[in-house]
Design a protein around this motif. Sequence first.
Motif, PDB file in Angstrom:
ATOM      1  N   THR A  53      -6.909   0.807 -12.245  1.00  8.46           N
ATOM      2  CA  THR A  53      -8.363   0.807 -12.092  1.00  8.46           C
ATOM      3  C   THR A  53      -8.965  -0.503 -12.590  1.00  8.46           C
ATOM      4  O   THR A  53      -9.809  -1.109 -11.917  1.00  8.46           O
ATOM      5  CB  THR A  53      -8.986   1.994 -12.857  1.00  8.46           C
ATOM      6  OG1 THR A  53      -8.505   3.214 -12.299  1.00  8.46           O
ATOM      7  CG2 THR A  53     -10.505   1.970 -12.756  1.00  8.46           C
TER       8      THR A  53
ATOM      9  N   GLN B 160     -10.632  -3.205  -9.977  1.00  9.50           N
ATOM     10  CA  GLN B 160     -12.048  -3.509 -10.171  1.00  9.50           C
ATOM     11  C   GLN B 160     -12.260  -5.001 -10.392  1.00  9.50           C
ATOM     12  O   GLN B 160     -13.253  -5.564  -9.941  1.00  9.50           O
ATOM     13  CB  GLN B 160     -12.619  -2.721 -11.347  1.00  9.50           C
ATOM     14  CG  GLN B 160     -14.119  -2.937 -11.555  1.00  9.50           C
ATOM     15  CD  GLN B 160     -14.931  -2.625 -10.311  1.00  9.50           C
ATOM     16  OE1 GLN B 160     -14.863  -1.525  -9.769  1.00  9.50           O
ATOM     17  NE2 GLN B 160     -15.699  -3.607  -9.813  1.00  9.50           N
TER      18      GLN B 160
ATOM     19  N   SER C  56     -14.756  -6.944  -8.024  1.00  6.54           N
ATOM     20  CA  SER C  56     -15.938  -7.585  -8.614  1.00  6.54           C
ATOM     21  C   SER C  56     -16.135  -9.017  -8.114  1.00  6.54           C
ATOM     22  O   SER C  56     -17.267  -9.509  -8.062  1.00  6.54           O
ATOM     23  CB  SER C  56     -15.824  -7.597 -10.140  1.00  6.54           C
ATOM     24  OG  SER C  56     -15.840  -6.281 -10.655  1.00  6.54           O
TER      25      SER C  56
ATOM     26  N   LYS D 114     -18.160  -5.900  -5.182  1.00  4.93           N
ATOM     27  CA  LYS D 114     -17.839  -4.526  -4.774  1.00  4.93           C
ATOM     28  C   LYS D 114     -17.452  -3.682  -5.982  1.00  4.93           C
ATOM     29  O   LYS D 114     -17.149  -4.195  -7.064  1.00  4.93           O
ATOM     30  CB  LYS D 114     -16.690  -4.517  -3.761  1.00  4.93           C
ATOM     31  CG  LYS D 114     -16.916  -5.400  -2.542  1.00  4.93           C
ATOM     32  CD  LYS D 114     -17.954  -4.814  -1.606  1.00  4.93           C
ATOM     33  CE  LYS D 114     -18.066  -5.654  -0.333  1.00  4.93           C
ATOM     34  NZ  LYS D 114     -18.950  -5.033   0.667  1.00  4.93           N
ATOM     35  N   ASN D 115     -17.451  -2.363  -5.780  1.00  2.65           N
ATOM     36  CA  ASN D 115     -17.104  -1.431  -6.850  1.00  2.65           C
ATOM     37  C   ASN D 115     -15.916  -0.564  -6.438  1.00  2.65           C
ATOM     38  O   ASN D 115     -15.950   0.073  -5.384  1.00  2.65           O
ATOM     39  CB  ASN D 115     -18.309  -0.544  -7.177  1.00  2.65           C
ATOM     40  CG  ASN D 115     -18.053   0.350  -8.377  1.00  2.65           C
ATOM     41  OD1 ASN D 115     -17.338  -0.036  -9.307  1.00  2.65           O
ATOM     42  ND2 ASN D 115     -18.634   1.538  -8.363  1.00  2.65           N
TER      43      ASN D 115
ATOM     44  N   THR E  23     -14.417   2.581  -6.728  1.00  8.25           N
ATOM     45  CA  THR E  23     -14.895   3.883  -7.178  1.00  8.25           C
ATOM     46  C   THR E  23     -13.756   4.869  -7.451  1.00  8.25           C
ATOM     47  O   THR E  23     -12.625   4.678  -6.992  1.00  8.25           O
ATOM     48  CB  THR E  23     -15.812   4.513  -6.115  1.00  8.25           C
ATOM     49  OG1 THR E  23     -15.026   4.766  -4.932  1.00  8.25           O
ATOM     50  CG2 THR E  23     -16.967   3.581  -5.765  1.00  8.25           C
ATOM     51  N   PHE E  24     -14.079   5.927  -8.167  1.00  5.76           N
ATOM     52  CA  PHE E  24     -13.078   6.957  -8.441  1.00  5.76           C
ATOM     53  C   PHE E  24     -12.688   7.671  -7.144  1.00  5.76           C
ATOM     54  O   PHE E  24     -11.531   8.057  -6.963  1.00  5.76           O
ATOM     55  CB  PHE E  24     -13.607   7.973  -9.454  1.00  5.76           C
ATOM     56  CG  PHE E  24     -12.603   9.035  -9.808  1.00  5.76           C
ATOM     57  CD1 PHE E  24     -11.456   8.714 -10.523  1.00  5.76           C
ATOM     58  CD2 PHE E  24     -12.793  10.351  -9.427  1.00  5.76           C
ATOM     59  CE1 PHE E  24     -10.508   9.688 -10.843  1.00  5.76           C
ATOM     60  CE2 PHE E  24     -11.856  11.333  -9.744  1.00  5.76           C
ATOM     61  CZ  PHE E  24     -10.711  11.000 -10.455  1.00  5.76           C
ATOM     62  N   ALA E  25     -13.634   7.828  -6.228  1.00  4.85           N
ATOM     63  CA  ALA E  25     -13.328   8.465  -4.941  1.00  4.85           C
ATOM     64  C   ALA E  25     -12.294   7.644  -4.173  1.00  4.85           C
ATOM     65  O   ALA E  25     -11.356   8.198  -3.576  1.00  4.85           O
ATOM     66  CB  ALA E  25     -14.605   8.615  -4.112  1.00  4.85           C
TER      67      ALA E  25
ATOM     68  N   LYS F 247     -10.175   5.575  -5.560  1.00  2.00           N
ATOM     69  CA  LYS F 247      -8.952   5.687  -6.351  1.00  2.00           C
ATOM     70  C   LYS F 247      -8.180   6.952  -5.958  1.00  2.00           C
ATOM     71  O   LYS F 247      -6.965   6.908  -5.767  1.00  2.00           O
ATOM     72  CB  LYS F 247      -9.294   5.726  -7.842  1.00  2.00           C
ATOM     73  CG  LYS F 247      -8.081   5.851  -8.752  1.00  2.00           C
ATOM     74  CD  LYS F 247      -8.501   5.875 -10.211  1.00  2.00           C
ATOM     75  CE  LYS F 247      -7.302   6.002 -11.123  1.00  2.00           C
ATOM     76  NZ  LYS F 247      -6.412   4.829 -11.060  1.00  2.00           N
TER      77      LYS F 247
ATOM     78  N   LEU G  45     -13.524  -1.497   1.013  1.00  2.00           N
ATOM     79  CA  LEU G  45     -14.460  -2.403   0.348  1.00  2.00           C
ATOM     80  C   LEU G  45     -14.818  -3.621   1.196  1.00  2.00           C
ATOM     81  O   LEU G  45     -15.592  -4.472   0.758  1.00  2.00           O
ATOM     82  CB  LEU G  45     -13.871  -2.868  -0.998  1.00  2.00           C
ATOM     83  CG  LEU G  45     -13.534  -1.761  -2.005  1.00  2.00           C
ATOM     84  CD1 LEU G  45     -13.059  -2.366  -3.322  1.00  2.00           C
ATOM     85  CD2 LEU G  45     -14.735  -0.853  -2.244  1.00  2.00           C
TER      86      LEU G  45
ATOM     87  N   ARG H 108     -11.684  13.839 -14.263  1.00  2.00           N
ATOM     88  CA  ARG H 108     -12.791  13.696 -13.307  1.00  2.00           C
ATOM     89  C   ARG H 108     -12.479  14.320 -11.951  1.00  2.00           C
ATOM     90  O   ARG H 108     -13.378  14.480 -11.123  1.00  2.00           O
ATOM     91  CB  ARG H 108     -13.121  12.221 -13.110  1.00  2.00           C
ATOM     92  CG  ARG H 108     -13.658  11.516 -14.334  1.00  2.00           C
ATOM     93  CD  ARG H 108     -13.720  10.015 -14.130  1.00  2.00           C
ATOM     94  NE  ARG H 108     -12.377   9.432 -14.070  1.00  2.00           N
ATOM     95  CZ  ARG H 108     -12.128   8.147 -13.862  1.00  2.00           C
ATOM     96  NH1 ARG H 108     -13.135   7.297 -13.669  1.00  2.00           N
ATOM     97  NH2 ARG H 108     -10.888   7.694 -13.847  1.00  2.00           N
TER      98      ARG H 108
END
Length: 228
Positions: free
Chosen positions: A25, A29, A33, A37-38, A40-42, A44, A63, A197
Amino acid sequence: MSFKPITHVLFDMDGLILNTEDLYTLGFQEIASRYGKNFTFALKCQIMGQQTAEFAASIIEALELPLTVNEFILEAEKIFNELFPTSTVLPGVEKLIRHLSKCKIPIGLATSSRKETYEIKTTNHKELFDLFPYKTFGSSDPDVKKGKPFPDIFFVAAAKFPDKPNPDKVLVFEDSINGVKAAHSAGMQVVLVPDPRLDRSLVPEATLIVNSMEEFKPELFGLPPFED
């Protein structure tokens, strides 16, 4: 709850034995960056368990990164060569692996990692991983045609056990949606130890879900109970 007794056990590695999913992660990221861009956990959850080229392509597409798959992999390798040696073993995992090994329960590793990245991740955990007589590296093994959620890796990993157990005699430990789907498709029972999560309704195929490996009781699947 009652489960079918098993005779052999397969372990995923990233996010299950080692905290390398947290490191992935951070690394992804860092790349994202650079382009605003981000990661996300989704996203991931979508890529966890995929082979190297597969997850690189998935991230690039999701992304909209201006990178080729090879460029992304090279950038990621630079980051992870520094991060992976810092990996730590997750709670309860070492106790279970040592217990199964001591009780002579056949165990194997079934990781989507390449052999090269496995070596870096396990730099400080050689003794523990030496307890696995059978190892399958999904991104390096030509017999693993497709990554998780396809069942290839678990068929290949189980075939390495000398007595060739039937799939219903094999228990898999996983931390990802793709891993659970792959094990289920292989006809194996699967224990999920998910990221807190994760929406558990997304993994109905899991035989059992535990918050941590510390909660797992081997006797549920006909394995010798812990001695203490």
